[in-house]
Write an enzyme that holds these catalytic residues in place. Structure first.
Site, mmCIF file in Angstrom:
data_model
loop_
_atom_site.group_PDB
_atom_site.id
_atom_site.type_symbol
_atom_site.label_atom_id
_atom_site.label_comp_id
_atom_site.label_asym_id
_atom_site.label_seq_id
_atom_site.Cartn_x
_atom_site.Cartn_y
_atom_site.Cartn_z
ATOM 1 C CE1 TYR A 160 19.205 30.610 24.183
ATOM 2 C CE2 TYR A 160 19.064 28.749 22.678
ATOM 3 C CZ TYR A 160 19.711 29.888 23.115
ATOM 4 O OH TYR A 160 20.852 30.316 22.486
ATOM 5 N NE ARG A 170 19.398 1.910 26.556
ATOM 6 C CZ ARG A 170 20.576 1.706 26.000
ATOM 7 N NH1 ARG A 170 20.693 1.704 24.680
ATOM 8 N NH2 ARG A 170 21.636 1.485 26.755
ATOM 9 C CG HIS A 215 18.940 8.132 32.400
ATOM 10 N ND1 HIS A 215 18.324 6.910 32.507
ATOM 11 C CD2 HIS A 215 18.979 8.406 31.079
ATOM 12 C CE1 HIS A 215 18.001 6.470 31.298
ATOM 13 N NE2 HIS A 215 18.393 7.369 30.405
#
Length: 736
Positions: free
Chosen positions: A123, A33, A79
């Protein structure tokens, strides 16, 4: 089997269970990570993002796709984490003010250097950049290992194979469990040149590498002000810090006026917060030379700083800003990365480049072997075609008449199984176009390629020569690209500029008020009726000090730590002031036992603790430049500082709660810079010193207002050596 385990309880020590699980969590955080891989400079989330975008065919030449689609593929296939963290990682890869070489090209609102966040993923749209395409180049050529995804339904790359030094070019930051990483970005063209130098001269020093890579190259530019030796030491150790300053210039106005224009700010400093910081420091009167700050930025940064007077020097004004605001910041270097895919460690610049070059070499060997295997396979197929070319009629007859044509073809023409399969799988229309010349032409070309590939695999020197040429091509590519020119200017360590004259505070009388709840403020003038000043409800006056605005004040805490406040920095006005704990790092449970203005640095103060110990300290040793103060009295067994008095007089009088009094010479209490003090009077269990007086013995002592002065003869019976038990106190001392 499952039924047998139902209800089974196994006793385990809590410490062992916790340590085992916490260690597993820590290792997962470190390796999967937070720390980047030294080979491709990516954390797993970034690697999975780029691989998912390649799977979606989001090449630089293709159209954009919604970021929500990309994030969905990443969390669905590779993931198993939240979509917000994945989208944040994608956004950062697209911000040209956050990464030196963006790996994602964004379309829509991807945030700004002001600190504005990106629009929602539904968006915005994205695709890979040319740099990301370079990082993925060769991934289908068996260049790297693949591993199963978390649900075992797919495969993902362990590392990306591309010829781009992403770890150093784009930098990295992350906090794992018990360790962290912080790597600044660098110029890619310089890194390619340094890598070539390492190939040509493996024993080269860090100083030689810094001749090529002079230091970090931040996407926001700025001026790096560190001396050469500091840089060399940091890159050799893999740890250090770099001081970055904003880039500025003076813009002349009419009638001799001028303003300062800031065009570049330090890396990772948000412009909006920077302006707020400057405005706050102006309110706190820490920037007396600055009259106003304006933001006139468009796509480029343009901060306008107006001086309070044109007579001050621009360099002096900027020095005060660098000292008090985020126009100067430090970037920490901690090159803690994963080597060999799973081993964390701090590497030097040379080690990091070597590790990346070894990865490049491994990728070259694997891609070359993959291509050689493909060439050998094609040559074997062409050999089979050549064998059957002159006997096409026989081939057709065998296929038509034999029940098992494959073994018959292999026996008739001495074909391998692979050759027989390709002959049988050919379409009839291909048979008519099968020409010997074309086959032999392809055969010859592949034969030459085979010899070249085998020669490359057989010679390490040839491989490094090939890598050097590839690096040279990449260096030329990045030197000429839009991100090629160095942005951060390497400057010398700045000379010390004296700002004291320009920052001189006007000397005027002030009264400093400190409340019982720890609120401090300054009121102009002396002689105030301090008891009638307003305080918060439930609060009241604790200390007041009449001094000058240029004075420093000492705040002594019960824990033995002394803090220094400047009268000029204290808030003024009609409010309640400011919590003193915002000006000094005073512990929440620590109480103020003394508050006074410093006199001469050589003046001495007498300190006493509740357990009957005391010491003398010079004023200069009570002063502290930092907010954290200075530990002066090292207390024992829960004792606290009881009082602080000017060390004036010749003798000390101590009175205990057991009604024992002792007078001894002040000179028997040693003067120290800091320490645990000496015993003033011997105390029994549960006994403390209730009062301490410092006085001149020859002048006598007035113990309480309204009493007559006690002569030296009256006091003689109480005299003794420091640390003694003392005599029973006389009635005039005990009388209320």
């Amino acid at each position: 089997m499952t039924g047998d385990l139902a209800g089974h309880i196994e006793d385990t020590r809590l410490a062992e269970a916790l340590s085992e699980r916490y260690l597993a969590y820590a290792m997962s955080t470190i390796t999967s990570r937070s720390l980047p891989d030294v080979r491709d400079g990516l954390k797993p989330v970034h690697r999975r993002l780029l691989y998912a975008m390649q799977q979606l065919k989001l090449d630089p030449s293709s159209g954009f796709k919604k970021c929500a689609r990309v994030v969905g593929d990443v969390i669905g296939k590779f993931h198993p984490h939240g979509d917000a963290s994945v989208y944040d990682a994608l956004v950062r890869l697209a911000q040209d003010f956050a990464v030196r070489y963006p790996l994602v090209e964004g379309q829509g609102n991807f945030g700004s250097i002001d600190g504005d966040g990106a629009a929602a993923m539904r968006y915005t749209e994205s695709r890979m950049t040319d740099t990301a395409r370079i990082m993925l180049e060769g991934i289908s050529d068996d260049a790297v290992d693949f591993r199963p995804t978390y649900d075992n339904e797919d495969q993902e790359p362990v590392v990306l194979p591309g010829l781009f030094p992403n770890l150093l070019a784009n930098g990295a930051a992350g906090i794992a469990v018990g360790m962290a990483t912080s790597i600044p970005p660098h110029n890619a063209a310089e890194l390619y040149q340094a890598a070539r130098l390492l190939i040509e001269k493996p024993e080269c020093s860090t100083e030689e590498l810094l001749d090529v890579v002079p230091g970090p190259d931040f996407p926001t530019g700025g001026l790096l002000v560190e001396d050469r030796q500091t840089l060399v030491q940091a890159y050799e150790m893999g740890r250090g810090s770099f001081r970055i300053r904003a880039r500025w210039a003076v813009e002349k106005g009419r009638n001799g006026s001028w303003t300062i224009i800031v065009s570049e700010i330090p890396y990772q400093v948000q412009k909006g917060k920077l302006i707020e910081d400057i405005a706050k420091k102006m309110e706190e009167k820490k920037l007396p030379l600055l009259a106003d700050v304006r933001d006139e930025s468009t796509t480029d940064i343009r901060l306008v700083l107006e001086p309070r007077t044109r007579s001050c020097e621009p360099e002096v004004l900027m020095e005060t800003l660098f000292k008090h605001t985020m126009l100067e910041s430090r970037f920490s270097l901690n090159m803690n990365v994963l080597s060999q895919g799973k081993i964390p460690g701090v590497l030097s610049l040379k080690d990091a480049l070597k590790a990346w070059l070894e990865h490049v070499h491994d990728v070259l060997v694997r891609r070359t072997q993959h291509r050689l295997d493909a060439v050998l396979k094609r040559l074997e197929i062409l050999e089979g075609f050549l064998k059957v070319y002159l006997n096409l009629d026989e081939v057709i007859r065998i296929i038509r008449e034999e029940d098992e044509p494959k073994p018959a073809l292999m026996k008739a023409f001495s074909l391998s199984e692979l050759q027989a399969d390709y002959v049988l799988n050919m379409r009839l229309r291909s048979l008519r176009r099968l020409e010997e010349m074309e086959i032999r032409k392809e055969w010859d070309g592949l034969g030459k390629e085979q010899a070249s590939l085998e020669a490359l695999l057989g010679s390490e020197k040839r491989r490094w020569t090939r890598i050097g040429k590839d690096l040279q091509k990449m260096q030329a590519l990045f030197e000429g690209g839009p991100y090629g020119q160095r942005r951060t200017i390497m400057g010398e360590a700045p000379a010390s500029i004296d700002t004291s004259a320009a920052l001189a505070v006007e000397r005027e009388p002030v009264t400093v008020l400190l409340s019982q709840e720890g609120w401090v403020r300054a009121v102009k003038g002396h002689g105030h009726d301090v008891e009638n000043h307003r305080f918060k409800e439930g609060d009241g006056l604790a200390y007041h000090v009449e001094c000058q605005s240029t004075d420093r004040l000492c705040l002594m805490a019960a824990g033995g730590r002394a803090f220094t406040l400047k009268a000029a920095d204290l808030p003024r006005g009609r409010g309640f002031g400011q919590p003193v704990r915002t000006l000094a790092d005073l512990a929440q449970d620590d109480q103020v036992v003394a508050f006074f203005a410093f006199g001469d640095d050589n003046a001495r103060y007498f300190l006493a603790s509740t357990d009957g110990r005391g010491m003398q300290v010079a004023a200069g040793n009570l002063a502290a430049e930092k907010r954290t103060g200075r530990q002066v009295f090292n207390l024992r067994n829960g004792a606290q500082v009881q009082l602080v008095l000017p060390a004036e007089g010749t003798h000390v009088l101590c009175l205990t709660t057991a009604k024992r009094a002792l007078i001894f010479p002040l000179e028997q209490v040693a003067e120290v810079a800091k320490g645990g003090g000496v015993s003033l009077q011997k105390l029994g269990e549960g006994v403390t010193i209730s009062q301490i007086r410092l006085f001149r013995l020859e002048d006598g002592l007035i113990w309480r207002e309204g009493q007559r002065s006690r002569s030296p003869d009256d006091l003689a019976q109480l005299e003794g050596r420091r640390g003694a038990v003392g005599r029973v106190a006389p009635q005039w001392m005990l009388r209320k």
